[in-house]
Design a protein around this motif. Structure first.
Motif, PDB file in Angstrom:
ATOM      1  N   SER A   1       0.755  -0.671  -0.001  1.00 35.48           N
ATOM      2  CA  SER A   1       0.352   0.035  -0.279  1.00 35.48           C
ATOM      3  C   SER A   1       0.538   1.748   0.238  1.00 35.48           C
TER       4      SER A   1
ATOM      5  N   ASN B   1       3.794   2.153  -2.022  1.00 35.08           N
ATOM      6  CA  ASN B   1       4.349   1.955  -2.952  1.00 35.08           C
ATOM      7  C   ASN B   1       3.531   2.974  -4.194  1.00 35.08           C
ATOM      8  N   LYS B   2       4.964   4.292  -4.669  1.00 33.91           N
ATOM      9  CA  LYS B   2       3.493   5.709  -4.869  1.00 33.91           C
ATOM     10  C   LYS B   2       3.812   5.311  -6.427  1.00 33.91           C
TER      11      LYS B   2
ATOM     12  N   TYR C   1       2.070   1.712  -8.498  1.00 34.68           N
ATOM     13  CA  TYR C   1       1.300   0.947  -8.096  1.00 34.68           C
ATOM     14  C   TYR C   1       0.542   0.420  -7.522  1.00 34.68           C
ATOM     15  N   CYS C   2      -0.569   0.148  -7.713  1.00 32.79           N
ATOM     16  CA  CYS C   2      -1.504  -0.400  -6.902  1.00 32.79           C
ATOM     17  C   CYS C   2      -2.358  -1.395  -7.303  1.00 32.79           C
TER      18      CYS C   2
ATOM     19  N   THR D   1      -1.833   1.753 -12.588  1.00 35.59           N
ATOM     20  CA  THR D   1      -1.294   2.501 -12.094  1.00 35.59           C
ATOM     21  C   THR D   1      -2.104   3.205 -10.352  1.00 35.59           C
ATOM     22  N   LYS D   2      -1.064   3.692 -10.138  1.00 38.59           N
ATOM     23  CA  LYS D   2      -1.365   4.364  -8.347  1.00 38.59           C
ATOM     24  C   LYS D   2      -2.876   5.700  -8.240  1.00 38.59           C
TER      25      LYS D   2
END
Length: 186
Positions: free
Chosen positions: A44, A46-47, A49-50, A58-59
């Protein structure tokens, strides 16, 4: 990577390249790996990806980056979240069990080979805002009928190449260009 079922992406990962998990032909993951993976999980923090429902975005969730081939095992229909504006290259490549895809109403771009080889894909619910469909994006799919959205002005190279079941096409009124091989081997 045979036997790998879940990929856990750490908070530190900023970019993945072609062949990250295999040395074959797919852009991110290759067929030998695709048959095994059932989900992607992203830290969570990660800047970039999600992950939602085992799919990689992408986030900001504006771009769908990857969907594991086995994620829809037993489920032949998939609805993509409404916030997605771009479906990335080869995202659904060779997803054999996918029959129907409901594209989000705000989707604007489908990149190269996004649905390539989805032989059993017979129905696509197209969004009105769709502007571009990348080269070979729907090559070798099972579509029988095709009614493209009005926003499409250019059908790129090989988009529907090898769609042997295609028997009817309804063209957008604003269509200006049909690329080479767009409907070859139909």
């Amino acid at each position: 990577c045979i036997g790998l079922e879940t990929i856990h992406i750490p908070a530190s990962l900023e970019r993945m390249f072609m062949y990250s998990f295999d040395d074959s032909d797919n852009y991110l993951f290759e067929n030998s790996l695709e048959k095994e993976i059932t989900r992607i999980e992203v830290d969570s923090n990660n800047k970039v990806y999600c992950s939602v429902g085992g799919m990689l975005f992408t986030k900001d969730m504006a771009k769908l980056v990857y969907v594991p081939n086995n994620i829809h095992a037993g489920n032949t229909e998939l609805v993509i979240p409404e916030c997605v504006k771009i479906i990335g290259s080869s995202v659904f490549k060779n997803c054999y069990n996918l029959n129907k895809i409901i594209l989000p109403s705000g989707l604007e771009h489908i990149e190269r080979e996004a649905f390539y080889g989805c032989e059993n894909l017979i129905e696509v619910v197209w969004p009105k805002k769709l502007k571009t469909i990348g080269d070979y994006a729907f090559s070798k799919v099972g579509l029988r009928e095709l009614s493209l959205p009005e926003g499409i002005e250019h059908i790129k190279e090989g988009v529907f190449y090898g769609c042997e079941n295609l028997i009817e096409v309804v063209w957008p009124k604003k269509l200006k260009i049909i690329g080479k091989y767009a409907f070859s081997k139909v």
